[in-house]
Enzyme design. Structure first.
Site: not given
Length: 449
Positions: A51, A220, A87, A12, A185, A218
């Site tokens: 991500d 966390h 994302h 991220h 993911h 995907h």
């Protein structure tokens, strides 16, 4: 064959959490630390299970952070294999994602199989088209398959992938790869209660005869199944709820096809040892302060002061990278008007005790009435309007038995969603926020990611 690799996901990059610039840097620091660890351990390759970025549209600083981390590997000729997460994917009108850009620039190999009838086509990755289901490494001894985020089509893709791998295996010569990875993911049903639409563990079982290691992203929260399926968790804390999942980080995996490890099956023995490692990250302190039975604002201040005296000394003298983020949620039913509570005073207590990077107090309490005494509705007091909206949302949702137990929290979620929509926040981010809160509140337990 002997080899080693690092498996990471949900980095991220680019997330400026709470609008705090140093949080933007924290996500990059976590990524760089793991890339440096890959160099230090002299791994043969790195896999990123989606991500890498926090959102589809990134700025130049975020791109530079990604390049800085990946450059360290490219200089030492360590391949990076990645798939797109939800994302990362480009907007339809753009057509090209930033991961595709990094692939074009030679920083990574982005696996993206062509789809036929909802199923992936098994074909080698092509540098010309930047499409393909897999790449072979270590002189063809090891194969990495990849499947990007598929959303609601994930179950069909898994079925199609199992069929395609079975067909490939039937036609493959004896000298095929010794070891095979699948990078995806997606999460698995049941890891986070009531998170809907994910495949179950049984949906993966058809892949077992053909795949040695499944590298997921995907969700966390870290987890693993049967010495075969692995999810490392997020290296940094994407939301305060994740603070309870302390063992988040990445996997260092050592492969030796000449020595079977515990786990595996008679049909597919386990030839790897996966060590879950926790990277450095900023401390996150989360506290739910129940206001039930506290008759005055002073009683609430005193309760928070007790928490600060108990927990604050742990962070005394922390350096810049270890100053915590502190989030307190006020929950329950207030015995007095909400306007009598000074949230700034509560935040000042946190700042004084923790010396935090950021302190945040969220009022998720409920009152006995919709309106506070003496308040008007002439539009001049925005906080009054916001509180009224929250209570109305809560009352409406309370008519549905599914939402009644947590109607006050639901009212807060909808009020927050409305405010963020008015600020024209990315619809994909809003949808993700709503899915997360829905899973959290319906389960009454851990939030989804």
């Amino acid at each position: 064959m002997r080899a080693s690799f690092i498996h990471v996901a949900d980095i991220h990059l680019g997330y400026e959490q709470y609008g705090v610039g140093e949080r933007f840097n924290d996500f990059a620091r976590a990524f760089w630390e793991i890339m440096d660890e890959a160099v230090r351990r002299q791994v043969d390759f790195v896999v990123i299970a989606g991500d890498l970025f926090n959102k589809r549209s990134i700025d130049a600083r975020t791109l530079l952070q990604a390049i800085e981390g990946l450059r360290r590997l490219r200089e030492r000729k360590i391949p990076v294999i990645a798939v797109e997460g939800n994302h990362d994917r480009s907007y339809y009108r753009d057509g090209v994602s930033w991961l595709q850009f990094l692939c074009h620039q030679g920083y990574l190999t982005l696996l993206a199989p062509q789809m036929r009838g909802g199923a992936p086509v098994i074909a080698p990755w092509s540098r010309q088209t930047m499409l393909g289901s897999h790449v072979d490494l270590l002189e063809g001894q090891l194969r990495v398959y990849g499947l990007p985020w598929q959303g609601s089509a994930t179950l069909r893709c898994l079925e199609g992938l199992a069929e395609a791998l079975a067909a490939e295996h039937a036609h493959e010569e004896a000298a095929g790869p010794e070891y095979r990875l699948l990078v995806m993911h997606t999460g698995i049903e049941g890891v986070v209660p009531r998170l809907q639409g994910l495949p179950s563990l049984s949906h993966f079982q058809r892949l077992r005869p053909y795949i040695d290691y499944v590298a997921l992203g995907h969700i966390h929260k870290p987890y693993e199944f049967e010495s075969w399926i692995y999810n490392p968790g997020s290296p940094e804390t994407w939301s305060a709820e994740e603070a309870q999942w302390q063992e988040r980080g990445y996997y260092f995996v050592e492969i030796d096809t000449g020595k079977a490890q515990p786990g595996g099956t008679a049909e597919r023995p386990c030839y790897h040892r996966a060590t879950h490692l926790v990277n450095s990250r900023r401390p996150f302190v989360r506290y739910d302060l129940r206001v039930d039975g506290l008759p005055t604002p002073e009683a609430i201040y005193a309760r928070l002061a007790e928490f600060c005296q108990r927990e604050g000394p742990r962070y005394a003298g922390a350096d810049q990278c270890q100053r915590p983020v502190v989030q307190v949620q006020l929950v329950g039913t207030l015995a007095f008007d909400a306007d009598a509570l000074d949230l700034q005073r509560l935040e000042e207590l946190l700042r004084s005790a923790f010396q935090p990077l950021h302190a945040r107090v969220e009022n998720n309490t409920s009152d006995r009435d919709y309106l506070l005494d003496g308040e008007g509705l002439d539009g001049r007091d925005r906080s009054t309007w916001h509180e009224l909206e929250r209570r109305i949302f809560a009352e409406l949702l309370g008519h549905d038995s599914r939402y009644l137990p947590a109607k006050e929290a639901w009212g807060q979620v909808l009020a927050e969603l409305k405010e963020r929509a008015l600020q024209k926040e990315d619809p994909a981010v809003l949808a993700h926020y709503l899915r997360e809160k829905r899973a959290e509140l319906l389960s009454g337990g851990e939030p989804a990611r």
